[in-house]
Design a protein around this motif. Structure first.
Motif, mmCIF file in Angstrom:
data_model
loop_
_atom_site.group_PDB
_atom_site.id
_atom_site.type_symbol
_atom_site.label_atom_id
_atom_site.label_comp_id
_atom_site.label_asym_id
_atom_site.label_seq_id
_atom_site.Cartn_x
_atom_site.Cartn_y
_atom_site.Cartn_z
ATOM 1 N N ALA A 27 0.386 -1.094 -0.196
ATOM 2 C CA ALA A 27 -0.035 0.035 -0.128
ATOM 3 C C ALA A 27 1.052 1.004 0.135
ATOM 4 O O ALA A 27 1.932 1.334 0.705
ATOM 5 N N THR A 28 0.609 2.556 -0.545
ATOM 6 C CA THR A 28 1.251 3.937 -1.238
ATOM 7 C C THR A 28 0.960 4.336 0.434
ATOM 8 O O THR A 28 0.107 5.495 1.069
ATOM 9 N N VAL A 29 1.572 3.785 1.378
ATOM 10 C CA VAL A 29 1.809 4.685 2.680
ATOM 11 C C VAL A 29 2.758 4.351 3.865
ATOM 12 O O VAL A 29 4.021 3.886 3.037
ATOM 13 N N LEU A 30 3.345 4.865 4.789
ATOM 14 C CA LEU A 30 4.431 4.987 5.369
ATOM 15 C C LEU A 30 4.686 2.911 5.883
ATOM 16 O O LEU A 30 3.632 3.157 6.536
ATOM 17 N N GLN A 31 5.862 2.602 5.524
ATOM 18 C CA GLN A 31 5.698 1.090 5.930
ATOM 19 C C GLN A 31 6.006 0.701 7.419
ATOM 20 O O GLN A 31 7.032 1.855 7.756
ATOM 21 N N LYS A 32 5.582 -0.266 7.923
ATOM 22 C CA LYS A 32 6.072 -0.468 9.059
ATOM 23 C C LYS A 32 7.178 -1.424 9.673
ATOM 24 O O LYS A 32 7.943 -2.412 9.845
ATOM 25 N N ASP A 33 8.706 -1.032 9.265
ATOM 26 C CA ASP A 33 9.906 -1.066 8.931
ATOM 27 C C ASP A 33 10.724 -1.039 9.798
ATOM 28 O O ASP A 33 11.745 -1.697 10.542
ATOM 29 N N VAL A 34 10.319 -0.149 11.672
ATOM 30 C CA VAL A 34 11.372 0.302 12.986
ATOM 31 C C VAL A 34 10.443 -1.133 13.699
ATOM 32 O O VAL A 34 9.362 -1.286 14.265
ATOM 33 N N GLY A 35 11.645 -1.832 13.886
ATOM 34 C CA GLY A 35 11.014 -2.250 15.224
ATOM 35 C C GLY A 35 11.458 -2.333 16.424
ATOM 36 O O GLY A 35 12.662 -1.135 16.834
ATOM 37 N N LEU A 36 11.618 -2.861 17.881
ATOM 38 C CA LEU A 36 12.803 -2.342 19.451
ATOM 39 C C LEU A 36 13.339 -2.182 18.810
ATOM 40 O O LEU A 36 13.730 -0.971 20.063
ATOM 41 N N LEU A 37 14.694 -2.824 18.498
ATOM 42 C CA LEU A 37 16.232 -2.834 18.683
ATOM 43 C C LEU A 37 16.396 -1.143 17.739
ATOM 44 O O LEU A 37 16.506 -0.183 18.109
ATOM 45 N N SER A 38 15.730 -0.663 16.534
ATOM 46 C CA SER A 38 16.301 0.387 16.141
ATOM 47 C C SER A 38 15.078 1.481 16.698
ATOM 48 O O SER A 38 15.996 2.913 16.761
ATOM 49 N N GLY A 39 13.914 1.283 17.883
ATOM 50 C CA GLY A 39 13.540 2.410 18.352
ATOM 51 C C GLY A 39 14.122 2.437 19.264
ATOM 52 O O GLY A 39 14.491 3.970 19.441
ATOM 53 N N ILE A 40 15.012 1.554 19.844
ATOM 54 C CA ILE A 40 16.204 1.788 20.956
ATOM 55 C C ILE A 40 16.689 2.776 20.290
ATOM 56 O O ILE A 40 17.126 3.701 20.977
ATOM 57 N N CYS A 41 17.793 2.287 18.896
ATOM 58 C CA CYS A 41 18.687 2.830 18.891
ATOM 59 C C CYS A 41 18.319 4.491 18.194
ATOM 60 O O CYS A 41 18.902 6.148 18.285
ATOM 61 N N LEU A 42 16.912 4.847 18.179
ATOM 62 C CA LEU A 42 16.399 5.954 17.862
ATOM 63 C C LEU A 42 16.754 7.056 18.821
ATOM 64 O O LEU A 42 17.127 7.992 18.663
ATOM 65 N N ILE A 43 16.099 6.633 20.081
ATOM 66 C CA ILE A 43 16.183 7.597 21.032
ATOM 67 C C ILE A 43 17.227 7.893 21.675
ATOM 68 O O ILE A 43 17.878 8.506 21.606
ATOM 69 N N VAL A 44 17.651 6.416 21.682
ATOM 70 C CA VAL A 44 19.510 7.073 22.614
ATOM 71 C C VAL A 44 20.697 7.492 21.053
ATOM 72 O O VAL A 44 21.187 8.305 21.491
ATOM 73 N N GLY A 45 20.135 7.533 20.288
ATOM 74 C CA GLY A 45 20.682 7.594 18.854
ATOM 75 C C GLY A 45 20.887 9.643 19.157
ATOM 76 O O GLY A 45 21.545 10.030 18.268
ATOM 77 N N THR A 46 19.637 9.678 18.993
ATOM 78 C CA THR A 46 19.114 11.138 19.274
ATOM 79 C C THR A 46 19.511 12.197 20.062
ATOM 80 O O THR A 46 20.170 12.763 20.067
ATOM 81 N N MET A 47 19.207 10.647 21.142
ATOM 82 C CA MET A 47 19.817 11.916 23.139
ATOM 83 C C MET A 47 21.212 12.099 22.388
ATOM 84 O O MET A 47 21.762 12.773 23.241
ATOM 85 N N ILE A 48 21.597 11.293 22.636
ATOM 86 C CA ILE A 48 23.242 11.170 22.964
ATOM 87 C C ILE A 48 24.139 11.922 21.040
ATOM 88 O O ILE A 48 24.328 10.880 20.885
ATOM 89 N N GLY A 49 23.615 12.786 20.872
ATOM 90 C CA GLY A 49 24.288 13.879 19.935
ATOM 91 C C GLY A 49 25.580 14.791 20.416
ATOM 92 O O GLY A 49 26.931 14.137 20.513
ATOM 93 N N SER A 50 24.779 15.674 20.285
ATOM 94 C CA SER A 50 26.136 16.964 20.167
ATOM 95 C C SER A 50 25.958 17.258 21.805
ATOM 96 O O SER A 50 27.068 18.056 21.930
#
Length: 500
Positions: A27-50
């Motif tokens: 379907a032409t929608v945003l796909q559910k491609d983000v799992g638990l590990l990627s979700g944790i990495c998004l939080i940790v990776g965005t928080m620990i930045g500059s």
């Protein structure tokens, strides 16, 4: 031009489904491609930045001494965790992407939601992206200019180059952006662990002189403490990032709260221990005059391998910039879908299933913020407006406890946590203004409410002449970028309960 004019071809000649050689069309929608590990990495990776590599100076400057500085870093972690728990309830109750936007819309109506999207899409998200890109450029250029500050033009050119690369990655593939995020999160955890272990070794060797009399010279200024929290919370910013991509998260009722519970306490422990490590090597005065705290630490402790610090810090800021771009595009996408931004921003790439118009729009705005940007000014400007919306979002949780009792809440937090977040947000917004009034706070307020000038004629009235102007523009952009309107979004059925 009809909305479905560029959609995928429908089966012809009586065909009712895919053949053996063909895969079922997505379907032409945003796909559910983000799992638990990627979700944790998004939080940790965005928080620990500059932030942890730039803000330590500002937190120490406004707190006055080592003891309050460490307490503020810890308190910022606790506040971030409490705020994220409120967002976990909201995100599992209203499973729409866009961060605070759908919650404010549901609780307070269209005008408040619009003012949030107006301020965040036009100023807060692109300025945050620009700040992190400039930090990446500064740490990347510093090793090539030993003993002096890199030229401003070099820093800005590197920042713009990183911006272009990150936007391209996010437009190409959600999975590619997730892989990039996961890799750079692992890289930044490596340098964090190196700094912490080095600090522990130095503490064991008796380097505790900077931690003695830790509260001597502490500030008692109401506004100064607020500014210290501003800069500390800037380093923690990102705790709400997963709520921007709820529609792309697999099993959000489980993975959203679980990623929050794992990711944010991990970041808090890392931040406090990193600051302790800094004080084993530098006195407060030395830390305040250091142009790049982490690099100074590396030069004194890790020589001749000190070059790995700016390298991994550059990795860290690049990953944070990628996460910022990833989530910013989703807010512009949802705002366009709701009619608060131009419709083209809500379109999805026909081939790659990414919100490429929204991502490109955020990148263009970030480019203009890079050109005149001053990091410290942008941090203060960003925090003032952002915490006003954080407080409103926590208030929306309280409001919907009474106005939307029928909504299912797989995660439910004590209401006093939301009330505490409202009070803290009010303090962080008002304290610096009362203690030291500045015109930039007034400009920020005028800009936020100035969005109403555009809301009434273009969003509320929706004049025909505006649609006649936008229709050919949308059509040509749609053809050029190969994007289509998304299919109708349907939320998953919530579970009866969530165990984690």
């Amino acid at each position: 031009m009809g909305e479905g004019s560029i959609r995928k071809r429908q089966p012809q000649n009586g065909s009712t489904g895919p053949t053996k050689q063909e895969k079922p069309e997505k379907a032409t929608v945003l796909q559910k491609d983000v799992g638990l590990l990627s979700g944790i990495c998004l939080i940790v990776g965005t928080m620990i930045g500059s932030g942890i590599f730039i803000s330590p100076k500002s937190v120490l400057l406004y707190s006055g001494s080592v003891g309050p500085c460490l307490l503020i870093w810890t308190a910022c972690g606790v506040l971030s965790t409490l705020g994220a728990l409120c967002y976990a309830e909201l995100g599992t109750m209203i499973t729409k992407s866009g961060g605070e936007y759908p919650y404010l819309m549901e609780a307070f109506g269209s005008i408040v939601g619009y003012l949030y999207s107006w301020t965040t899409v036009i100023v807060l998200k692109p300025s945050s992206f620009a700040i992190i890109a400039l930090s990446f450029a500064e740490y990347t250029a510093t090793p090539f200019y030993p003993g002096c500050t890199p030229p401003t033009v070099v820093i800005k050119c590197l920042a713009i180059a990183s911006l272009l690369i990150i936007v391209a990655i996010n437009c190409i593939s959600v999975k590619l952006a997730s892989y990039v995020q996961n890799f750079f999160t692992a890289a930044k955890l490596v340098i964090i662990v190196i700094i912490i272990v080095a600090g522990i070794v130095l503490l064991a060797q008796g380097n505790t002189q900077n931690l003695s009399n830790a509260f001597e010279g502490s500030t008692t200024s109401f506004g100064a403490i607020g500014l210290a929290f501003y800069n500390g919370l800037w380093a923690y910013d990102g705790w709400n990032q997963l709520n921007f991509i709820t529609e792309e998260l697999r099993n959000p009722y489980r993975n959203l709260p679980l990623a929050i519970i794992i990711g944010i306490p991990m970041v808090t422990v890392c931040y406090v221990l990193v600051n302790v490590a800094y004080f084993t090597v530098m006195t407060p005065s030395e830390l305040l005059v250091s142009p790049a705290v982490a690099v100074t630490f590396g030069d004194r402790v890790l020589y001749p391998l000190s070059w790995i610090v700016p390298l991994f810090v550059a990795f860290s800021t690049f990953g944070a910039a990628n996460g910022s771009c990833f989530t910013a595009g989703r807010l512009a996408f949802v705002s366009g879908r709701e009619g608060h931004m131009v419709k083209i921003l809500s379109y999805v790439s026909l081939r790659r299933y990414t919100p490429s118009p929204a991502l490109i729009f955020n990148g263009i705005l970030s480019f203009f913020y890079i050109l005149p940007a001053d990091i410290n000014t942008l941090i203060n400007y960003f925090s003032f407006a952002q915490w006003a919306f954080y407080g409103l979002t926590a208030l929306s949780l309280i409001v919907m406890r009474f106005t939307r009792k029928e909504l299912h809440r797989p995660v439910r937090v004590p209401i006093f946590i939301a009330a505490l977040m409202v009070v803290v947000s009010c303090y962080l917004v008002l304290a610096p203004i009362i203690d030291q009034p500045e015109l930039e706070y007034l400009y920020c307020t005028i800009f936020i409410f100035g969005g109403l000038i555009l809301y009434y004629p273009f969003v509320h009235l929706k004049p025909r002449w505006a649609r006649r102007i936008m229709r050919p523009i949308t059509m040509h952009l749609q053809l050029f970028m190969e994007v289509v309107p998304p299919e109708d979004f349907e939320a998953e059925d919530p579970p009866e309960s969530v165990k984690f």
